[in-house]
Design an enzyme around this catalytic site. Structure first.
Site, PDB file in Angstrom:
ATOM      1  N   HIS A 213       0.804  -1.215   0.000  1.00 36.46           N
ATOM      2  CA  HIS A 213       0.000   0.000   0.000  1.00 36.46           C
ATOM      3  C   HIS A 213       0.841   1.271   0.000  1.00 36.46           C
ATOM      4  O   HIS A 213       0.313   2.385  -0.068  1.00 36.46           O
ATOM      5  CB  HIS A 213      -0.930  -0.016   1.223  1.00 36.46           C
ATOM      6  CG  HIS A 213      -2.162   0.801   1.062  1.00 36.46           C
ATOM      7  ND1 HIS A 213      -2.486   1.831   1.903  1.00 36.46           N
ATOM      8  CD2 HIS A 213      -3.159   0.753   0.150  1.00 36.46           C
ATOM      9  CE1 HIS A 213      -3.628   2.383   1.516  1.00 36.46           C
ATOM     10  NE2 HIS A 213      -4.057   1.754   0.464  1.00 36.46           N
ATOM     11  N   LYS A 215       2.956   4.383  -1.124  1.00 36.91           N
ATOM     12  CA  LYS A 215       3.010   5.270  -2.288  1.00 36.91           C
ATOM     13  C   LYS A 215       4.249   6.156  -2.163  1.00 36.91           C
ATOM     14  O   LYS A 215       4.294   7.061  -1.320  1.00 36.91           O
ATOM     15  CB  LYS A 215       1.765   6.160  -2.391  1.00 36.91           C
ATOM     16  CG  LYS A 215       0.533   5.469  -2.954  1.00 36.91           C
ATOM     17  CD  LYS A 215      -0.261   4.776  -1.893  1.00 36.91           C
ATOM     18  CE  LYS A 215      -1.559   4.213  -2.447  1.00 36.91           C
ATOM     19  NZ  LYS A 215      -2.284   3.414  -1.443  1.00 36.91           N
ATOM     20  N   HIS A 453      -8.860  10.868  -0.580  1.00 37.40           N
ATOM     21  CA  HIS A 453      -8.085   9.630  -0.532  1.00 37.40           C
ATOM     22  C   HIS A 453      -6.852   9.831   0.345  1.00 37.40           C
ATOM     23  O   HIS A 453      -6.086   8.908   0.589  1.00 37.40           O
ATOM     24  CB  HIS A 453      -7.680   9.212  -1.952  1.00 37.40           C
ATOM     25  CG  HIS A 453      -7.140   7.824  -2.039  1.00 37.40           C
ATOM     26  ND1 HIS A 453      -5.795   7.545  -2.163  1.00 37.40           N
ATOM     27  CD2 HIS A 453      -7.764   6.615  -2.015  1.00 37.40           C
ATOM     28  CE1 HIS A 453      -5.611   6.232  -2.227  1.00 37.40           C
ATOM     29  NE2 HIS A 453      -6.789   5.649  -2.124  1.00 37.40           N
ATOM     30  N   LYS A 455      -4.682  10.384   3.771  1.00 36.35           N
ATOM     31  CA  LYS A 455      -4.753   9.846   5.128  1.00 36.35           C
ATOM     32  C   LYS A 455      -3.869  10.695   6.031  1.00 36.35           C
ATOM     33  O   LYS A 455      -2.668  10.834   5.769  1.00 36.35           O
ATOM     34  CB  LYS A 455      -4.270   8.397   5.195  1.00 36.35           C
ATOM     35  CG  LYS A 455      -5.151   7.408   4.445  1.00 36.35           C
ATOM     36  CD  LYS A 455      -4.666   7.212   3.053  1.00 36.35           C
ATOM     37  CE  LYS A 455      -5.458   6.126   2.341  1.00 36.35           C
ATOM     38  NZ  LYS A 455      -5.290   6.212   0.871  1.00 36.35           N
TER      39      LYS A 455
END
Length: 554
Positions: A213, A215, A453, A455
């Protein structure tokens, strides 16, 4: 807790996530990916594909959209409009006035939204192409993501970066899909070498329900190395019509002969040391090569942030997951200045199975977020059930999460909800979480209708005008991302995640020209009313969205 004495072991046929939280299975410790496909993310994958349909003509699939539907005509009209706007923005990127000053590494940026007024982008937002173009010709780059659109990725690399190899790190399932796409293209007579510069690197996922996950992008140029940590997948909708966060490091030059001795300079750089350790945990030849390259660069100028990573496995140290975050907060956050009234505010795009009550996992995670240097005060009392009335206790932890109405009225309509994959099955098992939920609204940044999107996790003062610290990360609110304590004293983490922690207290940024830290949502957050419903991605909605669609799109 996890019981290592579960008798069925490898013969276990169970699929339930809670079962794997309670019992340790030998296959979870193996490096093979045969038993590690992240089934729990299938809804997220489907939603991502539907979002891709809206904004990218070279997307993975259009099969969800029947050709004989009036709703589809409206959806495709919206799709064409967004795609055309994105292409025009890319064409004009070299001609438009410069909208961002010198890159600052003591805060993060948003990603640009197609069609947004400049006042919501100037000095606070960047496009993918602008980021890749920061240092001139890119000789080599490394991209880490959950999913990727190969066509879009190649198109977004500008001419100055159109030749060097791109190493693309994806989870095993997504990597196989990308490799198959490349193999199919090689058989195509018209463009057999189209993807020749992309080297796909599969990342092993040894734990059930785990995902890759992280990025991140690392770019090498003649000027040096630059590291970018963000929240967007490598797909067009994530970079054009979503609210995302991006942190950009200072440019790290090659080590000079004066400091390039047997004692590697990165040994004295906390950032460099942690980044190399994190990459080494991937255990691939490509990351080993990347580590050797990074060791040649001086990263001692990256002092603005601390890295917080997660790596699948059972960890006894404080190197990863929630333990890493807690250790950093204990070292850097002044408990005398940050009193109990300072609230924890989080926002995320997905929520995992947290338990039948907050006591099962969330309370312990909140105690991690409340950690300070002050050891004279028991911070566990801040969130305990008997310490304060329900409303006061709920205000100590607030979760900003979009409602059904926010998704329905967003720029993307229901399609935007595909990247916010909270399931009805999970929600029904933790109804208590709703009492902590607050509206997504972002008037200051013009993003109230831009699906989040991003966090973030932060600790805000009672008047919400200051933050003690801010974490921008890929990690959602889940045990898989942050880890779960086991009876044997280890932390069980399922997924790869990476984020940046800003540890200096600072004011909340009031506008694009003000100093301080941007907070992506309105402050103070507004709790859900009795009629508000959190967005659930896997149930039907019959009220039309902004593009005339119902959900799901048949």
């Amino acid at each position: 807790g996890i019981n290592a004495e579960y008798g069925y072991w490898e013969k276990c046929y169970r699929k339930n996530e809670e079962h794997f939280d309670k019992y340790l299975h030998p296959r979870e410790l193996k490096s093979s990916g045969k038993n590690s496909s992240p089934k729990i993310t299938s809804m997220q994958e489907a939603g991502t594909k539907q979002s891709l349909n809206l904004a990218n003509s070279s997307s993975y699939t259009r099969k969800m959209l029947p050709s004989n539907s009036q709703n589809v005509k409206r959806s495709r009209s919206a799709e064409n409009s967004i795609e055309t706007s994105a292409k025009q923005a890319n064409t004009m990127s070299g001609k438009r006035r410069k909208t961002t000053g010198p890159i600052l590494s003591d805060r993060y940026y948003f990603t640009k939204v197609v069609g947004h007024p400049d006042k919501f982008s100037d000095n606070v937002a960047l496009s993918f192409r602008e980021i890749v173009s920061l240092d001139g010709k890119v000789t080599k780059s490394w991209q880490f993501s959950y999913v990727a659109d190969l066509d879009w990725l190649l198109e977004e690399y500008p001419e100055c970066a159109a030749e060097g190899p791109i190493f693309l790190f994806l989870g095993e399932k997504e990597a196989t899909s990308a490799q198959n796409q490349i193999m199919q293209q090689k058989k195509c007579n018209s463009h057999p070498g189209k993807y020749s510069r992309i080297i796909v690197v599969p990342v092993s996922l040894p734990m059930s329900y785990g995902t890759h996950h992280t990025k991140m992008m690392i770019m090498q140029s003649q000027a040096g190395i630059r590291v970018v940590i963000h929240t967007a997948n490598l797909i067009q909708v994530d970079w054009t019509v979503k609210t995302q966060g991006v942190w950009i490091s200072p440019l790290c030059p090659l080590q000079t002969p004066n400091n390039n001795n047997n004692d590697n300079n990165n040994d004295t750089s906390e950032f460099g040391c942690y980044l190399l350790n994190y990459l080494s945990a991937y255990r691939t030849s490509a990351t080993d090569q990347l580590v050797r390259i990074l060791q040649k660069y001086d990263m001692s100028n990256v002092t603005q942030i601390k890295l917080v990573g997660s790596v699948p496995g059972l960890h006894s140290s404080k190197e990863f997951g929630s333990r890493r975050l807690g250790a950093l907060l204990a070292r850097h956050v002044d408990g005398v200045k940050v009193r109990p009234g300072w609230r924890i505010i989080a926002n995320c795009s997905s929520i995992g199975t947290l338990g039948a009550s907050s006591a099962e996992w969330l309370d312990s995670f909140i105690r991690v977020l409340q950690t300070t240097r002050d050891t004279t005060r028991d911070t566990s009392r801040d969130i305990s059930h008997d310490a304060s009335p329900d409303k006061e206790r709920q205000a100590l932890f607030q979760l900003v999460y979009p409602t059904v109405e926010m998704i329905r009225n967003s720029l993307e309509g229901y399609c935007g909800g595909g990247s916010v994959p909270y399931s009805i099955h999970t929600h029904r098992r933790q109804p208590w979480l709703r009492s902590h939920m607050c509206h997504w609204s972002s008037v200051k940044w013009g993003r109230s209708r831009v699906v989040p999107h991003i966090k973030t996790y932060t600790r805000a003062s009672p008047d919400t005008k200051q933050v003690a610290w801010m974490l921008l990360t890929s990690a959602n609110l889940s045990k898989a991302a942050w880890g779960q304590e086991t009876p044997n004293g280890s932390l069980k983490v399922r997924s790869y995640e990476l984020g940046v922690l800003f540890t200096e207290p600072c004011p909340v940024m009031g506008s694009s020209t003000d100093p301080g830290m941007p907070v992506p949502y309105n402050l103070p957050p507004v709790p859900y009313s009795k009629t508000d419903k959190p967005w659930i991605a896997d149930i039907a909605y019959t009220q039309m969205d902004t593009h005339g669609n119902k959900w799901p799109i048949d």
